[in-house]
Design an enzyme around this catalytic site. Structure first.
Site, PDB file in Angstrom:
ATOM      1  N   TYR A 101      -0.303 -19.262  22.474  1.00  8.68           N
ATOM      2  CA  TYR A 101      -0.646 -18.463  21.340  1.00  8.68           C
ATOM      3  C   TYR A 101      -1.075 -17.255  21.519  1.00  8.68           C
ATOM      4  O   TYR A 101      -2.353 -17.116  21.945  1.00  8.68           O
ATOM      5  CB  TYR A 101      -1.319 -19.208  20.260  1.00  8.68           C
ATOM      6  N   HIS A 146       3.351 -29.610  25.651  1.00 11.73           N
ATOM      7  CA  HIS A 146       3.781 -28.760  24.710  1.00 11.73           C
ATOM      8  C   HIS A 146       5.109 -28.540  24.583  1.00 11.73           C
ATOM      9  O   HIS A 146       5.692 -27.769  25.725  1.00 11.73           O
ATOM     10  CB  HIS A 146       3.042 -27.308  24.554  1.00 11.73           C
TER      11      HIS A 146
END
Length: 332
Positions: free
Chosen positions: A58, A143
């Site tokens: 992010y 992830h």
């Protein structure tokens, strides 16, 4: 909204009913200032949120740095932080341009390198600890291991177990936008939690086929993300997005019908979308991506809204929800 301290899986980690998704303060799609990011985290805290989720992905580490800074003066024992492994950030000195091709309005100072090796996982955790300014991480998610399943199972997961034994982690999870591979992880490992994005919502109950029953059987706590399906269930209208693309006409029509039924019961669609996942016993928390204080306060207010049993009954009667889907019980 229920208080903080909901157990997540079999370990000692707890989370709040509403979780703060920190991709937005990593400049997802559009820039956010440092002040706006701090105000968003402060608003979450003031609203009772005690679970904060981030990732190196992010904003090329920006989300982790901002979140760590915003929580630095909060009592460490009063909040839970999760981050993710699988993408290492490699510096690219002198590289021009931005990261918008990957969705983030930040300078392209690094590149992401997929790495689910044991060494890569340890390096990822060490880097995240430095960016967050912490000495331990409460939850580490594998992830998006969609194309790296075997390595994630045989190398990454065992390394996370070692890191947990060393006290650097509190819990281990997998975070994905699909339900099938997380079910394999639940069957083959001792995961504590699954972060399931977009696959258990008013529009998509794919997680109910196998993953959620399996998680309940194994005592794995499930965090649900993407309850608005990337925006459609927040504000259904022509041009709205569903799973990050323009919503097909039939899906938009279904969302508008959901909204109509909700309004007939005096409930905003956003409130029903946030409350719906808690009908399943495996679901512990709902994660909402927010980028400013206004969005945070709205999510908290929507989750506090009363949702009557009659609303769920009508949605099933009109075949907008399958008859067998578990729905929350009205709080009296």
């Amino acid at each position: 909204m229920s208080p903080a301290g909901r157990p997540l899986g079999p370990g000692t980690v707890t989370v709040s009913e509403l979780a703060f998704g920190a991709a937005g303060i990593g400049n997802l799609f559009t820039p956010v200032t440092d002040e706006q990011a701090r105000e968003a985290v402060d608003a979450a805290w003031d609203s009772g949120v005690r679970y904060f989720d981030t990732a190196p992905h992010y904003g090329l580490g920006l989300s982790e740095r901002r979140l760590g800074q915003a929580l630095r003066d909060r009592p460490r024992g009063e909040y839970t932080i999760s981050t993710k492994v699988g993408r290492l950030l490699r510096p690219t000195p002198g590289r021009p341009g931005d990261d918008l091709a990957d969705g983030f309005a930040v300078p392209a100072t690094h590149e992401r390198v997929w790495d689910f090796s044991a060494a890569g996982v340890r390096r990822s955790i060490e880097d995240s600890l430095e960016r967050l300014g912490l000495d331990r991480i409460d939850i580490a998610y594998l992830h998006d291991p969609d194309h790296h399943a075997d390595q994630a199972l045989t190398e990454a997961y065992p390394e996370l177990e070692r890191l947990r034994a060393e006290g650097l982690l509190g819990a281990i999870g997998v975070g994905m936008n699909q339900a099938e591979l997380p079910a394999r992880f639940v069957r083959e490992t001792d995961l504590d939690t699954v972060l399931l994005a977009g696959r258990y919502s008013l529009l998509d109950q794919g997680g109910l086929t196998e993953l959620l029953p399996l998680a309940a059987e194994h005592g794995v706590g499930v965090v649900i993300g993407g309850v608005f399906n990337s925006g459609l269930l927040a504000d259904p209208k022509p041009g709205a997005t569903f799973d990050y693309a323009a919503a097909p006409e039939d899906v938009l029509s279904r969302a508008l019908r959901l909204k109509e039924v909700c309004e007939r019961h005096g409930v905003p669609l956003r409130a029903a979308a946030l409350r719906f996942p808690f009908g399943h016993p495996a679901v512990t928390s709902v994660l909402v991506g927010t980028r400013n204080a206004t969005e945070v306060r709205d999510a908290a207010a929507m989750l506090r809204r009363h949702v009557p049993d009659a609303l769920w009954a009508e949605l099933k009667e009109r075949e907008l929800l399958p008859s067998g889907v578990p729905t929350p019980k009205e709080e009296r």
